[in-house]
Design a protein around this motif. Structure first.
Motif, mmCIF file in Angstrom:
data_model
loop_
_atom_site.group_PDB
_atom_site.id
_atom_site.type_symbol
_atom_site.label_atom_id
_atom_site.label_comp_id
_atom_site.label_asym_id
_atom_site.label_seq_id
_atom_site.Cartn_x
_atom_site.Cartn_y
_atom_site.Cartn_z
ATOM 1 N N CYS A 61 0.830 -1.198 0.000
ATOM 2 C CA CYS A 61 0.000 0.000 0.000
ATOM 3 C C CYS A 61 0.865 1.249 0.000
ATOM 4 O O CYS A 61 2.090 1.177 0.045
ATOM 5 C CB CYS A 61 -0.904 -0.003 1.231
ATOM 6 N N GLY A 62 0.206 2.410 -0.015
ATOM 7 C CA GLY A 62 0.918 3.668 -0.005
ATOM 8 C C GLY A 62 1.699 3.897 1.271
ATOM 9 O O GLY A 62 2.795 4.471 1.253
ATOM 10 N N THR A 63 1.166 3.454 2.398
ATOM 11 C CA THR A 63 1.876 3.634 3.667
ATOM 12 C C THR A 63 3.181 2.848 3.674
ATOM 13 O O THR A 63 4.213 3.343 4.152
ATOM 14 C CB THR A 63 0.988 3.196 4.842
ATOM 15 N N LEU A 64 3.163 1.625 3.145
ATOM 16 C CA LEU A 64 4.399 0.856 3.040
ATOM 17 C C LEU A 64 5.379 1.549 2.099
ATOM 18 O O LEU A 64 6.583 1.624 2.378
ATOM 19 C CB LEU A 64 4.101 -0.553 2.537
ATOM 20 N N ALA A 65 4.877 2.073 0.980
ATOM 21 C CA ALA A 65 5.744 2.806 0.057
ATOM 22 C C ALA A 65 6.394 3.996 0.764
ATOM 23 O O ALA A 65 7.583 4.272 0.572
ATOM 24 C CB ALA A 65 4.936 3.275 -1.153
ATOM 25 N N ASN A 66 5.625 4.695 1.590
ATOM 26 C CA ASN A 66 6.184 5.815 2.349
ATOM 27 C C ASN A 66 7.302 5.356 3.278
ATOM 28 O O ASN A 66 8.360 5.991 3.368
ATOM 29 C CB ASN A 66 5.086 6.496 3.170
ATOM 30 N N GLU A 67 7.062 4.255 3.986
ATOM 31 C CA GLU A 67 8.081 3.777 4.922
ATOM 32 C C GLU A 67 9.361 3.378 4.191
ATOM 33 O O GLU A 67 10.472 3.643 4.665
ATOM 34 C CB GLU A 67 7.537 2.597 5.737
ATOM 35 N N MET A 68 9.207 2.766 3.019
ATOM 36 C CA MET A 68 10.383 2.377 2.254
ATOM 37 C C MET A 68 11.138 3.607 1.768
ATOM 38 O O MET A 68 12.371 3.643 1.796
ATOM 39 C CB MET A 68 9.970 1.493 1.084
ATOM 40 N N ALA A 69 10.398 4.622 1.327
ATOM 41 C CA ALA A 69 11.043 5.855 0.871
ATOM 42 C C ALA A 69 11.769 6.544 2.018
ATOM 43 O O ALA A 69 12.905 7.016 1.862
ATOM 44 C CB ALA A 69 10.006 6.789 0.257
ATOM 45 N N LEU A 70 11.135 6.615 3.172
ATOM 46 C CA LEU A 70 11.749 7.270 4.327
ATOM 47 C C LEU A 70 13.025 6.551 4.751
ATOM 48 O O LEU A 70 13.982 7.188 5.205
ATOM 49 C CB LEU A 70 10.756 7.319 5.487
ATOM 50 N N GLY A 71 13.045 5.229 4.578
ATOM 51 C CA GLY A 71 14.233 4.469 4.938
ATOM 52 C C GLY A 71 15.447 4.793 4.088
ATOM 53 O O GLY A 71 16.570 4.457 4.455
ATOM 54 N N ALA A 72 15.222 5.445 2.947
ATOM 55 C CA ALA A 72 16.340 5.860 2.098
ATOM 56 C C ALA A 72 17.054 7.079 2.659
ATOM 57 O O ALA A 72 18.149 7.422 2.191
ATOM 58 C CB ALA A 72 15.834 6.157 0.683
ATOM 59 N N PHE A 73 16.450 7.731 3.642
ATOM 60 C CA PHE A 73 17.008 8.971 4.177
ATOM 61 C C PHE A 73 17.264 8.929 5.683
ATOM 62 O O PHE A 73 18.155 9.613 6.172
ATOM 63 C CB PHE A 73 16.047 10.146 3.921
#
Length: 367
Positions: A61-73
């Motif tokens: 879902c979008g929330t998982l996508a957000n968490e993955m993106a945040l983990g890049a930073f």
């Protein structure tokens, strides 16, 4: 059983062609047929995101996508500034804190977009590793000015992560042109497909920076592993794990439809639908939750003004008109109703039926 038409801000109404692509005989997540489809989906998403960077298409879902993106930073010791425009800003906060980083919320006045000057002041007063905000806040229908906010962050030397779950496909993204480092979305809203996929787009610069990170976090949430799998096995097994195969095929049809229409034509159609619906609600005596100039192209939040509880309207439209809309969020749950004008429902003929049903209810069921 009669078909209930979805005017909710996700999942949205989808075409028969998209539905048909999801079902049928079981298909494998490996092999040339799936690989070709998955690669095409990824490339078409790059066009819609407006980026040359790789887009990771993941199950979820979008929330998982957000968490993955945040983990890049982010990691322990890092700090993110989140523009607090509503419920989904608090979801971003939980994800930031889940990576062990500190999340600072900057309140946005109700009904208004984020003020770039106030954001600039906040970025100047504290060292931040990331600026996060929702492109469109689903709970209110607020469209944030991503161009102005990104310019402010760029001047401060702070990367930007944008949650575009309720925006992508309804309004321009232009990731690379704006200098956005990361942007996310999901399959069931503006992309006009079924739920089940999250997408993480990173700029080329962000991908390069991620490669130099000493600390990788997680296994399935590690974006580098997704890109490595795509690059090394793009012709047979391009995804890191077993995908919801039918959802990928459905999204493929939806993206072809979006690009066939043309992005500019599509965006104009959504704006026209929004303007029609907002004008109709104003003429019916309702106040809108967001000021003019900051209203999302895909979803509008309308205040009941105490005339009725929004749940009564939602239930009435389902039972009497076979139309499904959404109520509000949190403390104002019964004081607001939300109507999506996304995809095929981003047109005046479809919305006329919704407007008629709402005004009829307001006239006969007011307190």
């Amino acid at each position: 059983m009669p078909h209930i038409r979805n005017f909710t801000p996700g999942p949205v109404e989808i075409s028969e062609q998209v539905l048909a692509a999801q079902y049928g005989s079981q298909k494998l997540h490996v092999g040339p047929d799936f690989a070709e489809t998955y690669v095409r989906v990824t490339e078409n998403l790059q066009t819609i995101f407006g980026t040359n960077g790789h887009v990771a298409v993941v199950p979820g879902c979008g929330t998982l996508a957000n968490e993955m993106a945040l983990g890049a930073f982010l990691q322990p010791g890092k700090r993110a500034l989140i523009l607090d425009a509503g419920y989904f800003s608090s979801v971003l906060q939980r994800s930031v804190e889940g990576w062990g980083a500190q999340a600072d919320l900057l309140p946005i006045p109700a009904g208004q977009p984020a003020d770039p000057q106030i954001v600039q002041n906040a970025l100047s007063a504290q060292d931040y590793d990331l600026l996060c905000f929702t492109h469109v806040e689903t709970s209110t229908g607020l469209l944030n000015p991503i161009d102005a906010l990104t310019q402010v962050a760029k001047a401060a030397g702070v990367p930007v992560m944008v949650d575009s779950v309720s925006a992508l496909g309804t309004c321009p993204a232009q990731m690379d042109d704006l200098g956005i480092s990361a942007m996310t979305t999901a399959s069931q809203k503006g992309l006009e497909s079924v739920p089940g996929l999250g997408m993480v787009a990173l700029s080329e610069t962000t991908w390069q920076q991620l490669e130099t990170r000493q600390l990788r976090r997680g296994g399935m949430t590690d974006l580098l592993r997704w890109r490595e799998q795509f690059n090394t096995a793009h012709d047979w097994h391009p995804s890191l794990t077993t995908m919801p195969v039918g959802v990928v095929y459905a999204l493929d049809i939806a993206l072809k439809k979006i690009l066939s229409e043309g992005l500019e034509t599509r965006f104009s159609r959504h704006i026209g639908a929004r303007d029609y619906f907002c004008d109709a609600m104003t003429q019916a005596g309702f106040d809108l939750q967001i000021i003019q100039g900051a209203r999302a192209a895909g979803v509008t939040a309308v205040q009941t003004g105490g005339r009725f509880a929004s749940s009564r309207l939602v239930n009435h439209l389902i039972s009497d008109h076979h139309i499904r809309i959404a109520g509000g969020f949190g403390a104002n749950k019964e004081d607001v109703f939300r109507v999506a004008h996304m995809g095929d429902h981003a047109n005046i003929p479809a919305l006329k039926a919704v407007v008629s049903a709402i005004t009829e209810f307001a006239e006969s069921h007011a307190k």
